[in-house]
Scaffold this motif. Sequence first.
Motif, PDB file in Angstrom:
ATOM      1  N   LEU A 116       0.801  -1.213   0.000  1.00 22.24           N
ATOM      2  CA  LEU A 116       0.000   0.000   0.000  1.00 22.24           C
ATOM      3  C   LEU A 116       0.840   1.272   0.000  1.00 22.24           C
ATOM      4  O   LEU A 116       0.531   2.236  -0.709  1.00 22.24           O
ATOM      5  N   PHE A 117       1.920   1.269   0.796  1.00 18.66           N
ATOM      6  CA  PHE A 117       2.620   2.524   1.057  1.00 18.66           C
ATOM      7  C   PHE A 117       4.106   2.499   0.709  1.00 18.66           C
ATOM      8  O   PHE A 117       4.793   3.505   0.870  1.00 18.66           O
ATOM      9  N   GLY A 118       4.585   1.364   0.216  1.00 19.77           N
ATOM     10  CA  GLY A 118       5.990   1.289  -0.151  1.00 19.77           C
ATOM     11  C   GLY A 118       6.892   0.943   1.016  1.00 19.77           C
ATOM     12  O   GLY A 118       6.453   0.797   2.159  1.00 19.77           O
ATOM     13  N   TYR A 119       8.182   0.824   0.710  1.00 18.01           N
ATOM     14  CA  TYR A 119       9.172   0.467   1.723  1.00 18.01           C
ATOM     15  C   TYR A 119       9.364   1.654   2.676  1.00 18.01           C
ATOM     16  O   TYR A 119       9.315   2.808   2.252  1.00 18.01           O
ATOM     17  N   PRO A 120       9.581   1.396   3.978  1.00 16.02           N
ATOM     18  CA  PRO A 120       9.823   2.495   4.917  1.00 16.02           C
ATOM     19  C   PRO A 120      10.952   3.410   4.457  1.00 16.02           C
ATOM     20  O   PRO A 120      11.937   2.959   3.863  1.00 16.02           O
ATOM     21  N   SER A 121      10.825   4.693   4.732  1.00 13.90           N
ATOM     22  CA  SER A 121      11.822   5.658   4.259  1.00 13.90           C
ATOM     23  C   SER A 121      13.152   5.525   4.985  1.00 13.90           C
ATOM     24  O   SER A 121      14.193   5.904   4.446  1.00 13.90           O
ATOM     25  N   VAL A 122      13.122   4.996   6.202  1.00 13.58           N
ATOM     26  CA  VAL A 122      14.345   4.843   6.994  1.00 13.58           C
ATOM     27  C   VAL A 122      14.581   3.359   7.259  1.00 13.58           C
ATOM     28  O   VAL A 122      13.815   2.733   7.993  1.00 13.58           O
ATOM     29  N   PRO A 123      15.630   2.766   6.693  1.00 18.34           N
ATOM     30  CA  PRO A 123      15.927   1.361   6.969  1.00 18.34           C
ATOM     31  C   PRO A 123      16.430   1.183   8.392  1.00 18.34           C
ATOM     32  O   PRO A 123      17.009   2.099   8.992  1.00 18.34           O
ATOM     33  N   ILE A 124      16.219   0.000   8.937  1.00 21.08           N
ATOM     34  CA  ILE A 124      16.595  -0.262  10.321  1.00 21.08           C
ATOM     35  C   ILE A 124      18.104  -0.130  10.517  1.00 21.08           C
ATOM     36  O   ILE A 124      18.576   0.277  11.593  1.00 21.08           O
ATOM     37  N   GLY A 125      18.886  -0.422   9.493  1.00 20.63           N
ATOM     38  CA  GLY A 125      20.331  -0.264   9.614  1.00 20.63           C
ATOM     39  C   GLY A 125      20.728   1.157   9.983  1.00 20.63           C
ATOM     40  O   GLY A 125      21.657   1.379  10.773  1.00 20.63           O
ATOM     41  N   SER A 126      20.022   2.129   9.439  1.00 18.00           N
ATOM     42  CA  SER A 126      20.302   3.532   9.772  1.00 18.00           C
ATOM     43  C   SER A 126      19.945   3.824  11.226  1.00 18.00           C
ATOM     44  O   SER A 126      20.679   4.528  11.934  1.00 18.00           O
ATOM     45  N   VAL A 127      18.802   3.288  11.668  1.00 21.74           N
ATOM     46  CA  VAL A 127      18.380   3.531  13.047  1.00 21.74           C
ATOM     47  C   VAL A 127      19.357   2.889  14.035  1.00 21.74           C
ATOM     48  O   VAL A 127      19.651   3.464  15.087  1.00 21.74           O
ATOM     49  N   VAL A 128      19.875   1.716  13.694  1.00 17.18           N
ATOM     50  CA  VAL A 128      20.876   1.068  14.553  1.00 17.18           C
ATOM     51  C   VAL A 128      22.075   1.987  14.743  1.00 17.18           C
ATOM     52  O   VAL A 128      22.562   2.185  15.868  1.00 17.18           O
ATOM     53  N   GLU A 129      22.535   2.586  13.664  1.00 16.04           N
ATOM     54  CA  GLU A 129      23.679   3.497  13.760  1.00 16.04           C
ATOM     55  C   GLU A 129      23.336   4.712  14.627  1.00 16.04           C
ATOM     56  O   GLU A 129      24.128   5.123  15.481  1.00 16.04           O
ATOM     57  N   TRP A 130      22.148   5.296  14.406  1.00 12.32           N
ATOM     58  CA  TRP A 130      21.748   6.464  15.198  1.00 12.32           C
ATOM     59  C   TRP A 130      21.663   6.125  16.687  1.00 12.32           C
ATOM     60  O   TRP A 130      22.133   6.883  17.532  1.00 12.32           O
ATOM     61  N   VAL A 131      21.033   4.988  16.998  1.00  8.68           N
ATOM     62  CA  VAL A 131      20.860   4.596  18.398  1.00  8.68           C
ATOM     63  C   VAL A 131      22.213   4.319  19.050  1.00  8.68           C
ATOM     64  O   VAL A 131      22.449   4.680  20.205  1.00  8.68           O
ATOM     65  N   ALA A 132      23.108   3.683  18.308  1.00  7.66           N
ATOM     66  CA  ALA A 132      24.445   3.401  18.851  1.00  7.66           C
ATOM     67  C   ALA A 132      25.145   4.694  19.259  1.00  7.66           C
ATOM     68  O   ALA A 132      25.683   4.804  20.374  1.00  7.66           O
ATOM     69  N   HIS A 133      25.136   5.681  18.390  1.00  9.54           N
ATOM     70  CA  HIS A 133      25.787   6.946  18.710  1.00  9.54           C
ATOM     71  C   HIS A 133      25.064   7.685  19.830  1.00  9.54           C
ATOM     72  O   HIS A 133      25.700   8.360  20.650  1.00  9.54           O
ATOM     73  N   TRP A 134      23.741   7.568  19.871  1.00  9.09           N
ATOM     74  CA  TRP A 134      22.953   8.212  20.927  1.00  9.09           C
ATOM     75  C   TRP A 134      23.336   7.651  22.298  1.00  9.09           C
ATOM     76  O   TRP A 134      23.531   8.401  23.260  1.00  9.09           O
TER      77      TRP A 134
END
Length: 239
Positions: free
Chosen positions: A200-218
């Motif tokens: 319906l809406f396509g692939y999420p705009s932010v892949p989980i790999g990117s979020v893993v990197e953000w959370v790690a640095h956070w």
Amino acid sequence: NILFMAGMKFGASQTPALTWAMNVYMPGMAARRFPHANWVVFSSGNIYPFTPVAGGGCTECTPPAPVGEYAMSVLGRERIFSYFAQQSGMRCLLFRLSYAVEMRYGVLLDIANRVWYGEPVDLRMGSLNAIWQGDANATALRCLTITENPPRILNVTSPETHSVRALAAEFGRYMQREPIFEGSEQPDALVANASECQRLFGYPSVPIGSVVEWVAHWVMADGPTLNKPTKFAVRDGHY
């Protein structure tokens, strides 16, 4: 248009009466007050049964089999809205969300904290789904355009099933820490199939790999958190 997001999870096992009041009785009050609204009602993948990880997860057609007070009361919320939809003809979508994540909260933060602070990562729930909070929000707003009567059901999460062990290893790579594990992966888990949402809406705009990197640095930067562990490894429904 109403996005219904109110509910209770944390402490549900210790206060079951309040849990049912918040997750079933109060939704009934809201649905009765706005019988002709267009509703997107937040629900949870917790209402599904454990399924084999290799099977791709539960679809919207999988019969619910909730375990524990929280999951049962969330299914109760769905049933209450379905009842009022039947009575008034209101349009509704049941938004079965599995693990929205951001830097201050979520399963990724739980895993990252354990890796960073040298605490064991529980592998009993060895696989999971997760979706960036912004993508979950965007999907919820879009769902206002596809409500139905009887209520439509939609699984909302990542198209992929993620290994907890692999996520911990990725955090370890960013953090230069060796993850510690406890328990062992089971052949089944609470996983959902979001192929209909992707159609319906396509692939999420932010892949989980990117979020893993953000959370790690956070986490390494000691960023503020909501201090609400998800208890994603729980298999008996006691949150």
